[in-house]
Motif scaffolding. Structure first.
Motif, PDB file in Angstrom:
ATOM      1  N   ASN A  14       0.858  -1.176   0.000  1.00 33.07           N
ATOM      2  CA  ASN A  14       0.000   0.000   0.000  1.00 33.07           C
ATOM      3  C   ASN A  14       0.896   1.228   0.000  1.00 33.07           C
ATOM      4  OD1 ASN A  14      -1.425   2.300   1.369  1.00 33.07           O
ATOM      5  ND2 ASN A  14      -3.138   0.872   1.235  1.00 33.07           N
ATOM      6  N   LEU A  15       0.904   1.957  -1.098  1.00 31.14           N
ATOM      7  CA  LEU A  15       1.825   3.077  -1.267  1.00 31.14           C
ATOM      8  C   LEU A  15       1.615   4.162  -0.206  1.00 31.14           C
ATOM      9  CD1 LEU A  15       4.155   4.162  -2.930  1.00 31.14           C
ATOM     10  CD2 LEU A  15       2.478   5.228  -4.458  1.00 31.14           C
ATOM     11  N   ASP A  34       4.298   9.409  -8.189  1.00 32.91           N
ATOM     12  CA  ASP A  34       3.675   9.235  -9.491  1.00 32.91           C
ATOM     13  C   ASP A  34       2.543   8.218  -9.337  1.00 32.91           C
ATOM     14  OD1 ASP A  34       2.892   8.629 -12.083  1.00 32.91           O
ATOM     15  OD2 ASP A  34       4.937   8.487 -12.856  1.00 32.91           O
ATOM     16  N   GLU A  35       1.336   8.711  -9.187  1.00 40.85           N
ATOM     17  CA  GLU A  35       0.191   7.836  -8.941  1.00 40.85           C
ATOM     18  C   GLU A  35      -0.186   7.011 -10.160  1.00 40.85           C
ATOM     19  OE1 GLU A  35      -2.972  10.141  -7.241  1.00 40.85           O
ATOM     20  OE2 GLU A  35      -1.668  10.951  -5.690  1.00 40.85           O
ATOM     21  N   THR A  36       0.315   7.359 -11.342  1.00 36.50           N
ATOM     22  CA  THR A  36      -0.039   6.600 -12.548  1.00 36.50           C
ATOM     23  C   THR A  36       0.676   5.262 -12.599  1.00 36.50           C
ATOM     24  OG1 THR A  36       1.696   7.596 -13.913  1.00 36.50           O
ATOM     25  CG2 THR A  36      -0.454   8.733 -13.838  1.00 36.50           C
ATOM     26  N   ARG A  37       1.779   5.095 -11.816  1.00 37.52           N
ATOM     27  CA  ARG A  37       2.521   3.825 -11.890  1.00 37.52           C
ATOM     28  C   ARG A  37       2.133   2.813 -10.839  1.00 37.52           C
ATOM     29  NH1 ARG A  37       8.597   4.490 -13.454  1.00 37.52           N
ATOM     30  NH2 ARG A  37       8.831   6.563 -12.728  1.00 37.52           N
ATOM     31  N   TRP A  55       7.553   0.983  -4.684  1.00 39.56           N
ATOM     32  CA  TRP A  55       6.683   0.539  -5.767  1.00 39.56           C
ATOM     33  C   TRP A  55       5.514  -0.246  -5.190  1.00 39.56           C
ATOM     34  CZ3 TRP A  55       7.611   1.061 -11.118  1.00 39.56           C
ATOM     35  CH2 TRP A  55       8.817   1.680 -11.454  1.00 39.56           C
ATOM     36  N   GLU A  56       4.302   0.222  -5.440  1.00 38.90           N
ATOM     37  CA  GLU A  56       3.138  -0.519  -4.960  1.00 38.90           C
ATOM     38  C   GLU A  56       2.958  -1.782  -5.792  1.00 38.90           C
ATOM     39  OE1 GLU A  56      -0.691   1.235  -3.235  1.00 38.90           O
ATOM     40  OE2 GLU A  56      -1.238   0.705  -5.307  1.00 38.90           O
ATOM     41  N   GLN A  57       2.825  -2.898  -5.133  1.00 34.12           N
ATOM     42  CA  GLN A  57       2.670  -4.213  -5.763  1.00 34.12           C
ATOM     43  C   GLN A  57       1.557  -4.935  -5.012  1.00 34.12           C
ATOM     44  OE1 GLN A  57       4.577  -5.325  -8.377  1.00 34.12           O
ATOM     45  NE2 GLN A  57       3.519  -7.279  -8.460  1.00 34.12           N
TER      46      GLN A  57
END
Length: 148
Positions: A14-15, A34-37, A55-57
């Motif tokens: 969770n970013l 960068d919310e698009t990634r 990096w949100e995964q």
């Protein structure tokens, strides 16, 4: 060519929660999101010296390890208390169930570990003066001092 390590990246589930942990708990500074990634970059230290990428995964999270450079005295005198006050559990590889820092004698370096909320293994580390002693393995700081 190589002068050091500038940045590293870890996966987080969770970013927003990760940004909160790394900024509010550990004191890093948000550099860019960068919310698009979705990804966020955080500054470590002053003057844009080092960077951490989050990096949100959502699936197949793969925890990693990295270490923060720290002062020897801070690790010895404040790290366990600091981490506990942040509701983090410090640990070492001494198999003594203590939260005391340990020495990797081959370097030599003083270190203490803890985990972020996603299970990434984090470390405070400080290189010690003197030559490495690989034959000693991982030992307590007190034992290191007695063997010098």
């Amino acid at each position: 060519m190589i002068k050091g390590l500038y940045e590293t990246h870890v996966q987080v589930s969770n970013l927003e929660n990760a940004i909160q942990f790394y900024t509010e708990v550990l004191g890093l500074k948000l550099a860019h999101m960068d919310e698009t990634r979705p990804i966020a970059f955080l500054w470590i230290g002053e003057g844009k010296e080092f960077m951490l990428g989050l990096w949100e995964q959502k699936e197949n999270l793969q925890p990693r390890h990295f270490a923060f450079s720290s002062d020897k005295e801070d690790i010895l005198n404040y790290s366990a208390e600091y981490l506990k006050n942040k509701n983090l559990k410090p640990y070492n590889f001494l198999k003594d169930e203590s939260d005391k820092p340990m020495v990797f004698a081959w370097m030599p370096a003083l270190a203490i570990y803890f985990n972020d909320p996603d299970g990434n293994s984090l470390e405070f580390i400080s290189i010690l003066e003197g030559e490495g002693r690989p034959e000693l393995g991982v030992i307590s700081y007190e034992e290191w001092l007695s063997k010098k």
